[in-house]
Write an enzyme that holds these catalytic residues in place. Structure first.
Site, PDB file in Angstrom:
ATOM      1  N   LYS A   1      -0.483   4.838   4.353  1.00 10.22           N
ATOM      2  CA  LYS A   1      -1.273   3.992   5.225  1.00 10.22           C
ATOM      3  C   LYS A   1      -0.833   3.395   6.573  1.00 10.22           C
ATOM      4  CE  LYS A   1      -4.017  -0.180   4.791  1.00 10.22           C
ATOM      5  NZ  LYS A   1      -5.518   0.348   4.721  1.00 10.22           N
TER       6      LYS A   1
ATOM      7  N   HIS B   1       0.719  -1.122   0.060  1.00  7.29           N
ATOM      8  CA  HIS B   1      -0.063   0.008  -0.067  1.00  7.29           C
ATOM      9  C   HIS B   1       0.928   1.218  -0.138  1.00  7.29           C
ATOM     10  CE1 HIS B   1      -3.193  -2.882   1.338  1.00  7.29           C
ATOM     11  NE2 HIS B   1      -4.124  -1.994   0.789  1.00  7.29           N
TER      12      HIS B   1
END
Length: 227
Positions: free
Chosen positions: A140, A136
């Site tokens: 995040k 990600h």
């Protein structure tokens, strides 16, 4: 103002997912974002204006969200991840009185990946060991991702083993999840790559429309899709 079938309270409207949902709702004649909340805003006051709430805020907000939803008997959709065990218990208790969709990922493709991973583990059997790699964007906060945790739960149920997860945070990657099955002289990989946050927004809005009128309970995106 639109005359809409689904009036939505969006919690976490200023975040990446919140903005994507807002933009998508503008093009959907059946959905209207009637209220928006962010850090410091009163969820209680906004809950009275909606048919259903969508939460893409922070895990710490779940107590206030559940309290407001219970007080006004409103169903809601939880897209926020990273909840503690105590916070998950709050959600489970709330689901005794109102309908809740709680999903780690609202993508249709990812939910098919959950199903395929379970089926693959069942068919491949004990000779194959599985692992998960998830990537990600670097901002995040939670690692592993909620999606990776769900995949691990799915595989653990099928294989009765703890599943290792490798988490990578780099660049502006929306989300990538790969399940690897390693066996004698062969290897199978199942991968989902998200190209845009719009796929999660579409799923969340679909879940919001689906949950209205449902009996109290804790539902998954698999329930929404009929998988």
């Amino acid at each position: 103002m639109k005359s809409s079938d689904v009036r939505v309270l969006l919690i976490g409207a200023a975040g990446r997912m919140g903005k994507t949902i807002t933009d998508l709702a503008k093009t959907d004649p059946e959905v209207e974002i009637v209220a928006q909340c962010d850090l410091g805003d009163s969820i209680e006051a906004s809950m009275t204006q909606c048919d259903v709430a969508i939460d893409f805020s922070q895990a710490d907000a779940i107590d206030e969200i559940c309290s407001a939803a219970l007080r006004h008997k409103r169903p809601f959709v939880i897209g926020t991840t990273g909840h503690s065990q105590g916070q998950r218990h709050i959600i489970e208790e709330a689901a005794r009185s109102v309908a809740i969709v709680f999903a780690s990922n609202f993508s249709i493709g990812v939910n098919v990946l959950f199903w395929l991973s379970s089926k693959a583990a069942e068919l491949l059997g004990a000779d194959f060991r599985s692992e998960i790699i998830e990537t990600h964007h670097k901002t995040k906060k939670d690692a592993p991702s909620g999606t990776a945790k769900t995949l691990a739960e799915v595989l653990k149920t099928a294989q009765n083993l703890e599943i290792p997860i490798e988490s990578i945070r780099e660049g502006d990657v929306v989300g990538e999840h790969t399940v690897i099955f390693s066996g004698p002289a062969e290897r199978l990989e199942l991968t989902h790559r998200a190209g845009s946050r719009e796929i999660f927004a579409r799923g969340a809005l679909r879940a919001a429309g689906w949950i209205i009128g449902r009996p109290p309970g804790l539902y998954s995106m698999q329930d929404v899709l009929g998988l």
